[in-house]
Design a protein around this motif. Structure first.
Motif, PDB file in Angstrom:
ATOM      1  N   ASN A   1       9.724 -25.629 -21.394  1.00 53.77           N
ATOM      2  CA  ASN A   1       8.640 -26.159 -22.220  1.00 53.77           C
ATOM      3  C   ASN A   1       9.012 -25.981 -23.684  1.00 53.77           C
ATOM      4  O   ASN A   1       8.805 -24.922 -24.288  1.00 53.77           O
ATOM      5  CB  ASN A   1       7.278 -25.521 -21.941  1.00 53.77           C
ATOM      6  N   GLU A   2       9.561 -27.033 -24.224  1.00 55.22           N
ATOM      7  CA  GLU A   2      10.066 -27.019 -25.592  1.00 55.22           C
ATOM      8  C   GLU A   2       8.971 -26.874 -26.643  1.00 55.22           C
ATOM      9  O   GLU A   2       9.250 -26.556 -27.797  1.00 55.22           O
ATOM     10  CB  GLU A   2      10.868 -28.297 -25.859  1.00 55.22           C
ATOM     11  N   ARG A   3       7.704 -27.054 -26.250  1.00 56.91           N
ATOM     12  CA  ARG A   3       6.606 -27.004 -27.210  1.00 56.91           C
ATOM     13  C   ARG A   3       5.722 -25.764 -27.040  1.00 56.91           C
ATOM     14  O   ARG A   3       4.734 -25.612 -27.753  1.00 56.91           O
ATOM     15  CB  ARG A   3       5.740 -28.265 -27.058  1.00 56.91           C
ATOM     16  N   ARG A   4       6.061 -24.892 -26.130  1.00 57.36           N
ATOM     17  CA  ARG A   4       5.123 -23.840 -25.741  1.00 57.36           C
ATOM     18  C   ARG A   4       4.868 -22.802 -26.831  1.00 57.36           C
ATOM     19  O   ARG A   4       3.805 -22.181 -26.871  1.00 57.36           O
ATOM     20  CB  ARG A   4       5.612 -23.139 -24.468  1.00 57.36           C
ATOM     21  N   ALA A   5       5.833 -22.575 -27.731  1.00 59.00           N
ATOM     22  CA  ALA A   5       5.689 -21.518 -28.720  1.00 59.00           C
ATOM     23  C   ALA A   5       4.671 -21.847 -29.799  1.00 59.00           C
ATOM     24  O   ALA A   5       4.142 -20.946 -30.459  1.00 59.00           O
ATOM     25  CB  ALA A   5       7.040 -21.198 -29.359  1.00 59.00           C
ATOM     26  N   GLU A   6       4.385 -23.137 -29.984  1.00 59.94           N
ATOM     27  CA  GLU A   6       3.493 -23.540 -31.079  1.00 59.94           C
ATOM     28  C   GLU A   6       2.111 -22.910 -30.925  1.00 59.94           C
ATOM     29  O   GLU A   6       1.529 -22.392 -31.895  1.00 59.94           O
ATOM     30  CB  GLU A   6       3.387 -25.063 -31.133  1.00 59.94           C
ATOM     31  N   ALA A   7       1.574 -22.958 -29.716  1.00 56.89           N
ATOM     32  CA  ALA A   7       0.248 -22.380 -29.480  1.00 56.89           C
ATOM     33  C   ALA A   7       0.262 -20.870 -29.682  1.00 56.89           C
ATOM     34  O   ALA A   7      -0.703 -20.290 -30.194  1.00 56.89           O
ATOM     35  CB  ALA A   7      -0.237 -22.719 -28.074  1.00 56.89           C
ATOM     36  N   GLU A   8       1.374 -20.217 -29.312  1.00 58.00           N
ATOM     37  CA  GLU A   8       1.479 -18.764 -29.474  1.00 58.00           C
ATOM     38  C   GLU A   8       1.528 -18.386 -30.956  1.00 58.00           C
ATOM     39  O   GLU A   8       0.978 -17.367 -31.364  1.00 58.00           O
ATOM     40  CB  GLU A   8       2.716 -18.241 -28.744  1.00 58.00           C
ATOM     41  N   VAL A   9       2.190 -19.218 -31.757  1.00 59.66           N
ATOM     42  CA  VAL A   9       2.217 -18.978 -33.208  1.00 59.66           C
ATOM     43  C   VAL A   9       0.824 -19.190 -33.794  1.00 59.66           C
ATOM     44  O   VAL A   9       0.323 -18.371 -34.583  1.00 59.66           O
ATOM     45  CB  VAL A   9       3.248 -19.899 -33.891  1.00 59.66           C
ATOM     46  N   ASN A  10       0.182 -20.284 -33.416  1.00 61.99           N
ATOM     47  CA  ASN A  10      -1.150 -20.589 -33.939  1.00 61.99           C
ATOM     48  C   ASN A  10      -2.172 -19.527 -33.558  1.00 61.99           C
ATOM     49  O   ASN A  10      -3.137 -19.281 -34.296  1.00 61.99           O
ATOM     50  CB  ASN A  10      -1.614 -21.957 -33.444  1.00 61.99           C
TER      51      ASN A  10
ATOM     52  N   GLN B   1      11.891 -29.089 -20.782  1.00 62.35           N
ATOM     53  CA  GLN B   1      13.282 -28.675 -20.912  1.00 62.35           C
ATOM     54  C   GLN B   1      13.354 -27.229 -21.375  1.00 62.35           C
ATOM     55  O   GLN B   1      12.420 -26.701 -21.977  1.00 62.35           O
ATOM     56  CB  GLN B   1      14.031 -29.574 -21.901  1.00 62.35           C
ATOM     57  N   PHE B   2      14.499 -26.617 -21.093  1.00 56.93           N
ATOM     58  CA  PHE B   2      14.716 -25.208 -21.403  1.00 56.93           C
ATOM     59  C   PHE B   2      15.171 -25.058 -22.850  1.00 56.93           C
ATOM     60  O   PHE B   2      16.122 -25.709 -23.282  1.00 56.93           O
ATOM     61  CB  PHE B   2      15.782 -24.648 -20.467  1.00 56.93           C
ATOM     62  N   VAL B   3      14.482 -24.217 -23.591  1.00 54.47           N
ATOM     63  CA  VAL B   3      14.896 -23.893 -24.961  1.00 54.47           C
ATOM     64  C   VAL B   3      14.726 -22.396 -25.185  1.00 54.47           C
ATOM     65  O   VAL B   3      13.997 -21.718 -24.461  1.00 54.47           O
ATOM     66  CB  VAL B   3      14.071 -24.655 -26.025  1.00 54.47           C
ATOM     67  N   LEU B   4      15.431 -21.896 -26.192  1.00 51.94           N
ATOM     68  CA  LEU B   4      15.180 -20.550 -26.688  1.00 51.94           C
ATOM     69  C   LEU B   4      14.331 -20.663 -27.945  1.00 51.94           C
ATOM     70  O   LEU B   4      14.370 -21.681 -28.646  1.00 51.94           O
ATOM     71  CB  LEU B   4      16.487 -19.827 -27.006  1.00 51.94           C
ATOM     72  N   HIS B   5      13.567 -19.624 -28.223  1.00 53.48           N
ATOM     73  CA  HIS B   5      12.850 -19.520 -29.496  1.00 53.48           C
ATOM     74  C   HIS B   5      13.261 -18.201 -30.142  1.00 53.48           C
ATOM     75  O   HIS B   5      13.439 -17.187 -29.458  1.00 53.48           O
ATOM     76  CB  HIS B   5      11.338 -19.564 -29.281  1.00 53.48           C
ATOM     77  N   TYR B   6      13.421 -18.229 -31.459  1.00 54.73           N
ATOM     78  CA  TYR B   6      13.901 -17.044 -32.165  1.00 54.73           C
ATOM     79  C   TYR B   6      13.053 -16.818 -33.411  1.00 54.73           C
ATOM     80  O   TYR B   6      12.373 -17.723 -33.917  1.00 54.73           O
ATOM     81  CB  TYR B   6      15.372 -17.194 -32.544  1.00 54.73           C
ATOM     82  N   ASP B   7      13.117 -15.591 -33.918  1.00 56.45           N
ATOM     83  CA  ASP B   7      12.400 -15.213 -35.133  1.00 56.45           C
ATOM     84  C   ASP B   7      13.346 -15.409 -36.320  1.00 56.45           C
ATOM     85  O   ASP B   7      14.278 -14.623 -36.522  1.00 56.45           O
ATOM     86  CB  ASP B   7      11.945 -13.757 -35.030  1.00 56.45           C
ATOM     87  N   ALA B   8      13.105 -16.474 -37.089  1.00 60.68           N
ATOM     88  CA  ALA B   8      13.995 -16.812 -38.202  1.00 60.68           C
ATOM     89  C   ALA B   8      13.994 -15.747 -39.293  1.00 60.68           C
ATOM     90  O   ALA B   8      14.927 -15.684 -40.105  1.00 60.68           O
ATOM     91  CB  ALA B   8      13.607 -18.166 -38.793  1.00 60.68           C
ATOM     92  N   ALA B   9      12.981 -14.890 -39.321  1.00 61.90           N
ATOM     93  CA  ALA B   9      12.959 -13.813 -40.309  1.00 61.90           C
ATOM     94  C   ALA B   9      14.037 -12.782 -40.017  1.00 61.90           C
ATOM     95  O   ALA B   9      14.508 -12.084 -40.925  1.00 61.90           O
ATOM     96  CB  ALA B   9      11.578 -13.154 -40.324  1.00 61.90           C
TER      97      ALA B   9
END
Length: 389
Positions: free
Chosen positions: A264-273, A156-164
């Motif tokens: 891909n609602e989970r894709r950012a996790e690997a980029e953070v790690n 599914q389509f999601v946005l990811h943002y920098d909470a800082a």
């Protein structure tokens, strides 16, 4: 005499180059596996995500070599490019091509199917296809699959943002528009020739017109006028846009923009790690989220179609799909129907750990939308020229 000899040799070369017969596809999986042993499968796909690349190179490829004696050769290329290559092969009657397997979906699949560029009857030859989610398998962005492709993942389509930097994230697409006014230059989206950029605009279309937008013969001028009003507050004042999601991700990783997006609602996790995205990256699900299934297909002139069938079957194995969904590599949602799995495999999927960048699954489910058909995708490509001048 020499001239006739040269002409004769040229004719022999042309006949030998073009006269190879099309490779036969085995009727059963066991026959395909036997024929594929010791061969190479050329897998053409988008190569812009290192997590995906590592998943195939470090996890899938060794399994194929160990279990079937197959070498997986990953060939990164934009999907439209290799569909164009297949079209040239078709016109030239080239019965043995260089592509054995490809990742495809959306209007690229629609175009390939209409041009008769794909091998049919895949589902009957692939044992693990019986585990597929039937709804995900049935259509590809509105186009019936008809056994020409096999569902590989569902996202599914999601946005990811920098909470800082984004302390009060927007909750709707209208609030996102106002957020860009308050934070000029910190948001953009890819060009609509890119699948992700086009999808972002489809979300805005639904936000403005709802389900009525699915029955429109033409997208109204008012929509393009409103979209154009976003431009002055975007990155580079909307004078230029990222060419691809990979370029948008780079802008986000460097801090030039404070949001990225994608299926891909989970894709950012690997980029953070991996230290690419900020640790403060979080998911953002606005008022609706289009779901998308991506697929695998075998070209009409694959030199190693049997090897391709074996690779597809392996990619649909529950343990291989589970690893794909883990943030270790990709975080891609499964195309399998969990109710069709045995209890151990089903529990393994249900017990996947929550990551810090994952959206709330219930919220995601509540806001899920089916995608538009290819006609709307084409209209957005054509109409967006009024926005990006």
């Amino acid at each position: 005499m020499k001239r006739f000899l040269i002409v004769g040799l040229m004719l022999v070369f042309i006949v030998s180059a073009c006269g190879q017969e099309q490779a036969e596809v085995a009727e059963t999986f066991d026959e395909a596996a036997k024929a594929a042993e010791g061969t190479t499968v050329n897998f053409y796909l988008w190569g812009g995500d290192e997590g995906i690349n590592r998943y195939l190179d470090d996890y899938v490829a060794p399994r194929l070599e160990s279990s079937y004696g197959i070498e997986l050769n990953r060939v990164p290329m934009d999907t439209a490019e290799f569909v164009r290559q297949l079209s040239l092969d078709k016109r030239a009657d080239r019965e043995r091509g260089t592509i054995d397997l490809m990742w495809i979906n959306g209007d690229n699949f629609r175009n390939a199917a209409e041009a008769d560029l794909l091998t049919g009857g895949l589902l009957e030859r692939i044992p693990n296809a019986s585990l597929l989610n039937e709804a995900a398998q049935a259509t590809d962005a509105g186009t019936p699959t008809n056994g020409l492709e096999v569902a590989w993942g569902n996202v599914q389509f999601v946005l990811h943002y920098d909470a800082a930097n984004v302390q009060n994230p927007p909750e709707t697409f209208e609030e996102l528009r106002r957020w860009t006014e308050e934070n000029p230059g910190r948001f953009t989206y890819p060009e609509v020739t890119d699948f992700t950029g086009n999808a972002f605009v489809r979300h805005l279309l639904y936000a403005k017109y709802g389900d009525a937008s699915r029955d429109m013969e033409t997208i109204p001028d008012a929509f393009w006028d409103e979209l154009a009003s976003w431009s002055p507050n975007l990155w580079k004042q909307g004078q230029t846009y990222p060419k691809s999601l990979a370029q948008l991700d780079q802008l986000y990783a460097s801090g030039e923009v404070w949001m990225t997006m994608g299926f891909n609602e989970r894709r950012a996790e690997a980029e953070v790690n991996a230290g690419v995205f900020p640790d403060s990256t979080r998911a953002l699900v606005l008022d609706h989220s289009i779901s998308s299934t991506h697929f695998l297909a075998v070209p009409f002139n694959a030199s190693n179609p049997n090897g391709a069938l074996v690779v597809i079957n392996e990619l649909l194995a529950p343990e291989v799909q589970l690893m794909k969904q883990r943030d270790t590599y990709w975080g891609d949602g499964t195309s399998l129907d969990l109710d069709k799995l045995d209890e151990r495999d089903r529990e393994a999927f249900l017990s996947l750990d929550d990551g810090s960048t994952y959206p709330d699954p219930e919220l995601l489910s509540d806001r899920q939308l089916p995608d538009y058909g290819p006609d709307v995708i084409d209209q957005i490509r054509e109409g967006w020229t009024r926005v990006a001048r």
